[in-house]
Design a protein around this motif. Structure first.
Motif, mmCIF file in Angstrom:
data_model
loop_
_atom_site.group_PDB
_atom_site.id
_atom_site.type_symbol
_atom_site.label_atom_id
_atom_site.label_comp_id
_atom_site.label_asym_id
_atom_site.label_seq_id
_atom_site.Cartn_x
_atom_site.Cartn_y
_atom_site.Cartn_z
ATOM 1 N N ARG A 9 11.545 -3.091 1.682
ATOM 2 C CA ARG A 9 11.891 -1.888 0.933
ATOM 3 C C ARG A 9 10.701 -0.945 0.738
ATOM 4 N NH1 ARG A 9 16.113 -0.447 -1.991
ATOM 5 N NH2 ARG A 9 16.963 -2.579 -2.043
ATOM 6 N N VAL A 10 9.559 -1.497 0.377
ATOM 7 C CA VAL A 10 8.391 -0.659 0.111
ATOM 8 C C VAL A 10 8.002 0.150 1.341
ATOM 9 C CG1 VAL A 10 6.776 -2.542 0.654
ATOM 10 C CG2 VAL A 10 6.016 -0.627 -0.758
ATOM 11 N N TYR A 11 8.162 -0.428 2.524
ATOM 12 C CA TYR A 11 7.776 0.263 3.754
ATOM 13 C C TYR A 11 8.812 1.319 4.146
ATOM 14 C CZ TYR A 11 4.800 -3.840 3.731
ATOM 15 O OH TYR A 11 3.913 -4.815 3.351
ATOM 16 N N PHE A 12 10.102 1.014 3.919
ATOM 17 C CA PHE A 12 11.125 2.032 4.168
ATOM 18 C C PHE A 12 10.953 3.219 3.213
ATOM 19 C CE2 PHE A 12 13.621 -1.330 6.396
ATOM 20 C CZ PHE A 12 13.891 -0.619 7.561
ATOM 21 N N GLU A 13 10.599 2.935 1.974
ATOM 22 C CA GLU A 13 10.362 4.014 1.013
ATOM 23 C C GLU A 13 9.178 4.873 1.440
ATOM 24 O OE1 GLU A 13 11.975 5.112 -1.768
ATOM 25 O OE2 GLU A 13 13.594 3.799 -1.058
ATOM 26 N N GLU A 14 8.117 4.232 1.922
ATOM 27 C CA GLU A 14 6.954 4.978 2.404
ATOM 28 C C GLU A 14 7.336 5.883 3.577
ATOM 29 O OE1 GLU A 14 3.555 1.585 1.301
ATOM 30 O OE2 GLU A 14 3.984 2.110 3.385
ATOM 31 N N CYS A 15 8.125 5.342 4.508
ATOM 32 C CA CYS A 15 8.560 6.131 5.661
ATOM 33 C C CYS A 15 9.455 7.296 5.236
ATOM 34 C CB CYS A 15 9.311 5.250 6.648
ATOM 35 S SG CYS A 15 8.260 4.121 7.580
ATOM 36 N N ALA A 16 10.333 7.024 4.273
ATOM 37 C CA ALA A 16 11.233 8.070 3.791
ATOM 38 C C ALA A 16 10.444 9.255 3.247
ATOM 39 C CB ALA A 16 12.159 7.505 2.719
ATOM 40 N N LYS A 17 9.399 8.967 2.480
ATOM 41 C CA LYS A 17 8.584 10.036 1.907
ATOM 42 C C LYS A 17 7.716 10.719 2.961
ATOM 43 C CE LYS A 17 8.338 7.826 -2.641
ATOM 44 N NZ LYS A 17 7.452 7.138 -3.618
ATOM 45 N N VAL A 38 8.837 -1.925 10.438
ATOM 46 C CA VAL A 38 9.564 -0.832 9.798
ATOM 47 C C VAL A 38 9.035 0.517 10.267
ATOM 48 C CG1 VAL A 38 10.040 0.316 7.600
ATOM 49 C CG2 VAL A 38 10.221 -2.176 7.779
ATOM 50 N N TYR A 39 7.728 0.690 10.220
ATOM 51 C CA TYR A 39 7.135 1.971 10.613
ATOM 52 C C TYR A 39 7.438 2.315 12.069
ATOM 53 C CZ TYR A 39 4.474 3.603 6.583
ATOM 54 O OH TYR A 39 4.114 4.146 5.370
ATOM 55 N N HIS A 40 7.263 1.354 12.967
ATOM 56 C CA HIS A 40 7.500 1.632 14.379
ATOM 57 C C HIS A 40 8.967 1.932 14.643
ATOM 58 C CE1 HIS A 40 3.607 -0.680 15.612
ATOM 59 N NE2 HIS A 40 3.367 0.502 15.093
ATOM 60 N N SER A 41 9.866 1.256 13.956
ATOM 61 C CA SER A 41 11.289 1.520 14.124
ATOM 62 C C SER A 41 11.636 2.931 13.644
ATOM 63 C CB SER A 41 12.118 0.486 13.365
ATOM 64 O OG SER A 41 13.496 0.729 13.522
ATOM 65 N N MET A 42 11.130 3.302 12.494
ATOM 66 C CA MET A 42 11.420 4.639 11.956
ATOM 67 C C MET A 42 10.766 5.731 12.799
ATOM 68 S SD MET A 42 13.477 4.156 9.427
ATOM 69 C CE MET A 42 14.102 2.905 10.557
ATOM 70 N N GLU A 43 9.556 5.472 13.271
ATOM 71 C CA GLU A 43 8.880 6.451 14.118
ATOM 72 C C GLU A 43 9.594 6.615 15.458
ATOM 73 O OE1 GLU A 43 4.408 5.686 12.229
ATOM 74 O OE2 GLU A 43 4.994 4.764 14.136
ATOM 75 N N SER A 44 10.181 5.527 15.954
ATOM 76 C CA SER A 44 10.944 5.580 17.193
ATOM 77 C C SER A 44 12.215 6.413 17.005
ATOM 78 C CB SER A 44 11.298 4.160 17.644
ATOM 79 O OG SER A 44 11.764 4.143 18.967
#
Length: 326
Positions: free
Chosen positions: A13-21, A305-311
């Motif tokens: 969750r913390v990493y998804f929240e970071e990506c969201a922001k 999480v970061y690589h998935s969201m960046e992709s």
């Protein structure tokens, strides 16, 4: 940008929240893996993020009908996705990289635990048997370790193993010059014949399916130790069990096993598992099983999480993406 996340875990969750922001991502989650029954949750989301759960033609087509155009798996491996079906409907596919130290160091842990008979020691301790009976181990120093596959994880493993003063053989499609100070490259047959310990670090595809079979196990040294932290179907379970029961394989440790899908990542207490081979392997005193969790560290969770969201972001913005498969 909107992303629907399947297989969501609270520690992510913390990493998804970071990506969201950071990237302006709107996301929703489901703790369950994607199925035809819950595919409707992705309606209105052009991108979804999944873990290593089967994504067959029917599920891909269902997602496509609901407007999904890109599937990112938060894993290095993507053999759980039907790429032919994805290509047929024009579905984009991406994977995610993560810190190779997580799996590399876990592999070393399994090697040491197998050499030192830790499964038997721990079970004996639980029974208050503190004798030395049947628990004498072996040192890693001076052993020949064969590493099959020199991607990021295999490369990191070789570098870390070098400090144990063991001899390292490596099998890979291409020789990697940066590993020559640590390992000797050779063909697969030579590695199998000479290694005291063999560890697998290959992706799973048609060429590597059951790469360890009855014929290749017969080529190995008597008393070999076999480790797999890559993909279960690299090893033929039937041949593996025969090798263990005949004493050809003296010890083994597997973070992955063929037939694990639908069993691992769930609470199975009190249930009859639908895999006799897994039950057999787990019953042996010289075999260690862990539930496909070698990757599970804080650094790897963040990377996945970061690589998935960046992709997903690169797909939506039409940018180049090193993680893009299709």
């Amino acid at each position: 940008m909107k992303v629907f996340v399947y297989g969501f875990r609270e520690e992510e969750r913390v990493y998804f929240e970071e990506c969201a922001k950071q990237y302006g991502i709107a996301y929703a989650t489901c703790s369950k893996r994607p199925t035809l029954e819950n595919a409707h949750l992705a309606c209105g989301y052009p991108c979804i993020s999944i873990l290593s759960t089967p994504c067959d033609a029917a599920l891909i087509e269902s997602f496509h009908r609901k407007g999904v155009r890109f599937i990112s798996t938060r894993t290095i491996g993507y053999d759980h996705i039907d790429l032919a079906a994805a290509k047929k409907v024009g579905m984009g596919i991406g994977n995610a990289n993560y810190a190779p130290e997580s799996v590399a160091d876990y592999t070393i842990m399994l090697i040491l635990m197998t050499l030192r008979k830790m499964k038997l020691i721990m079970k004996s301790t639980e029974l208050q048997d503190y004798s030395f009976e049947s628990v004498q181990g072996r040192n890693l120093k001076g052993k020949i370790v064969g590493v099959i596959g020199c991607g990021n994880i295999g490369t990191t493993l070789i570098r870390h193993l070098a400090g144990f003063e063991c001899d390292i053989l490596a099998y890979n499609r291409h020789i990697k010059p940066e590993l020559l100070p640590y390992a000797q490259f050779c063909d697969l047959a030579t590695l199998l014949k000479k290694s005291d310990i063999i560890t697998l670090h290959l992706p799973l595809h048609e060429e590597t399916y059951h790469i360890i079979n009855q014929e290749r196990i017969a080529m190995m040294k008597d008393g070999v130790i076999l480790i797999n932290t890559a993909r279960g179907a690299l090893i033929d379970n039937e041949a593996l069990i025969k090798g263990i029961e005949k004493g050809k394989i003296q010890g083994a440790a597997f973070d992955v096993v063929e037939g694990e899908t639908g069993i691992y990542y769930q609470k199975q207490k009190g249930r009859v598992l639908p895999s006799r081979e897994m039950l057999l392997l787990n019953s042996y005193p010289n075999v260690i099983l862990s539930p496909h969790m070698a990757f599970l560290t804080d650094d790897s969770n963040r990377d996945m999480v970061y690589h998935s969201m960046e992709s997903c972001l690169a797909f939506m913005e039409g940018e180049e993406d090193a993680m893009r498969i299709l």
